[in-house]
Write a protein that holds these residues in place. Sequence first.
Motif: not given
Length: 784
Positions: A177-193
């Motif tokens: 998930i990105m906002v204007d190309g900036v990652p919002q996801s936290t793949p290191l500890r995916n909290g899925a929010m």
Amino acid sequence: MFSILCLLVLSVAGFSQDLTTTGGIKGIVRAEDNSPVPSATVRIKDLKKAVLTNNEGAFSFDNIQPGSYTLEVSTIGYKPIEKLVSVLAGTYSELSLQLSQAQTELTEVIVSAGRTKETIDEVPSSVTIVGLKTMQQNINITPNLGDILENRVPGLAPSTGLSSNWGQTLRGRSLLIMVDGVPQSTPLRNGAMDLRALDPAVIERVEVVKGATAIYGNGAAGGLINYLTRNPKTDKLLNSQTSLSTTGSLVNKSNSMGARMSQLFYGDKGKFNYVLSGVYEQTGEHKDADGDVLPPVYGLGETDSYNAFAKVGYDFNASHKVQATYNFYSSRQTTNYLTENGDYKTGQKTTAKLGESIGVPQGVRGNHNLGVQFSGETGIANTRYDADVYYQSVDNIFFYSEVFVDGGVSRILSKKNGARLVLNTPVLLNNIDANFTYGLDAQRDITSQPLVDGRIWVPEMNMLNIAPFIQTKFTFFDKLVLKGGVRYEKVNIGVDDYATLPTKNTRTGVVTPSMDVKGGDLKYNAVVSNVGLRYNLSNYFSPYISFSQGFSVSDIGLVLRSARVDDIEKINTEAVIINNYEAGFVTRVKNFRFEATGYISKSSLGANSVYSDGVFVVVRSPERIYGYELAADYQITKDLQAGLSYSYVEGKLDADDDGKFDGDSDDYLPGQRIAPPKLAGHVDYAVIPGKLNVLLQYTGILKRDRFARNSSGSYDPYKAPVSPYHLFNSSIGYNFNESTSLNLGIENMFNADYYTARSQWGAFNDSYTKGKGACYRITLNVKL
């Protein structure tokens, strides 16, 4: 000396002869607002000659033999034009050309598929665009982005209807998930929010690139969703848009009413432009089809949400501009209800009961995004640059859990800062248009998962990711598009020594004791590539085929927190490389568009999380996922448009690691990865053009049943069947005048009584919840 003088005389004589026997063409290409259009391709169709316009939109051809020629002008985002030009000897034919913006779907401009502007018909893979009109219509029904995208994005798993999007995968894998190309996801500890990273009121369009992609790096195993925020489209300095709405249940109105207020200011005057937005929403109790209050875990009832957004841009000149963006989003639930567990085996639903909640309000405590972008022309070889720096931090609070000894509430803390440089150089080679996009991504990501009381569940993971990349695109004879690229990932994740947190099996009461684990550095070096071919043979048939790799560091935090060894070197934390193969075609017949896509996604190493003995563990067996998507859109009349899509995905893991995926049914991937088939459609009808508009949407979640019952006669977690359910939403909008409109949105208009897909395949007693019943939303919009 005499010889040199003779050569000079002959050269001058020859040059003088060229001036009198040939002519030229020069001109300026402008947009509808009279602004210059740089980097447009100007081609003389009768000759093998082509040039690009400069920053002022100017172009010229020299030494053209006298005669009549057809001049073609094209560029991204505009309709191509042709102009008949007569060339006379000894003079230039001067032209002033104007391009109008393209409105058709095949010329829709996207940026997420290749890190630079291109149109859908240049991309050899499946891309879905959700535009501003669709977003605004759906906000009148629900502002939950998971629900909005569920209906409009083939391949996206069913919405959870919750604040958590865990299980809402894209083509069976995790998405970025990105906002204007900036990652919002936290793949290191995916909290899925991360799907609800901002309020939809500040989104101008959503671009969804499906299938593993090498373009953006870590986390895009199944593809990516890029939210592009609002831009001013006006020549006025001050514009205002105010929205006020109220919501409530149509089944049981008691305590269900909520309210929402959204204020948007925007303007564009001269060199300065801006967008300012503020949104506040408070929801009441959410009810199911029986009128019972939905349980609070990950719930969206009784929630206070805030969004503050600002974007300011300044054009130094025609060649250089800067833009700064800030967005803050918070959404937290304050409730007087507790979850009362149901019983999956007997079909008793999980409900809510009055009581004082334990811990702190769950949800997004704060998601901050700050970025500054410089863009423009370098002045060298028509090369364009985009350079930006960004900062993103998120604090996600989860619900109270007895899994922790003495109970507790966990939170995911993540901070990212990064810099990116993207250069784009177009090259014209006779009948071949070449384009090179290259640059460097650098990101620091520090993520951890402590408890609110300070206990550490997942230690701090400090990741530095450096990734140079290059993407190329060659267009032959305006029909055949060949794309390819490569990206080098260099990742280092530092983890200090830590101790695992004692946890308790809530069913058996057995406590897993703490273990001291030696930290260290986890290092990854990978090269991922992509190649694709698209042949725009005609409107009737435009096939494409592609191969793309994705790079994903599996949920490292999940592995670390459940470690049963004394050194992280002994933990299998190897990165996952996904190979994605895709083929499809697009057919257009007048106002009808149909697209069919098939894909296979393979990885020699999996990252499938399994619930075992009260804790999550990661299974690293090889995986193969396959499926197909069908989508049709038809502009029936000027005022009536309809769309329909079907998605199917299936996946298996090679449990015995024999290189085959032909084992028994237990080898199927579970429900949190593989979604049931989905059928979605919509009808958009301007009953009275400019006055009355009706939108009807349908989402059907179909059956998936792949697993056998366990010894107790029930199903193992994530391996339960999904029974079909069908949802209808509608929106009716009436415009009193150009500035004022009233909208009525109905969610689940037939009050379908159903269990969500997530609650069905999960088979947990504490989350066996029903979906939201019928509810309304009335919205007043005022534009000034």
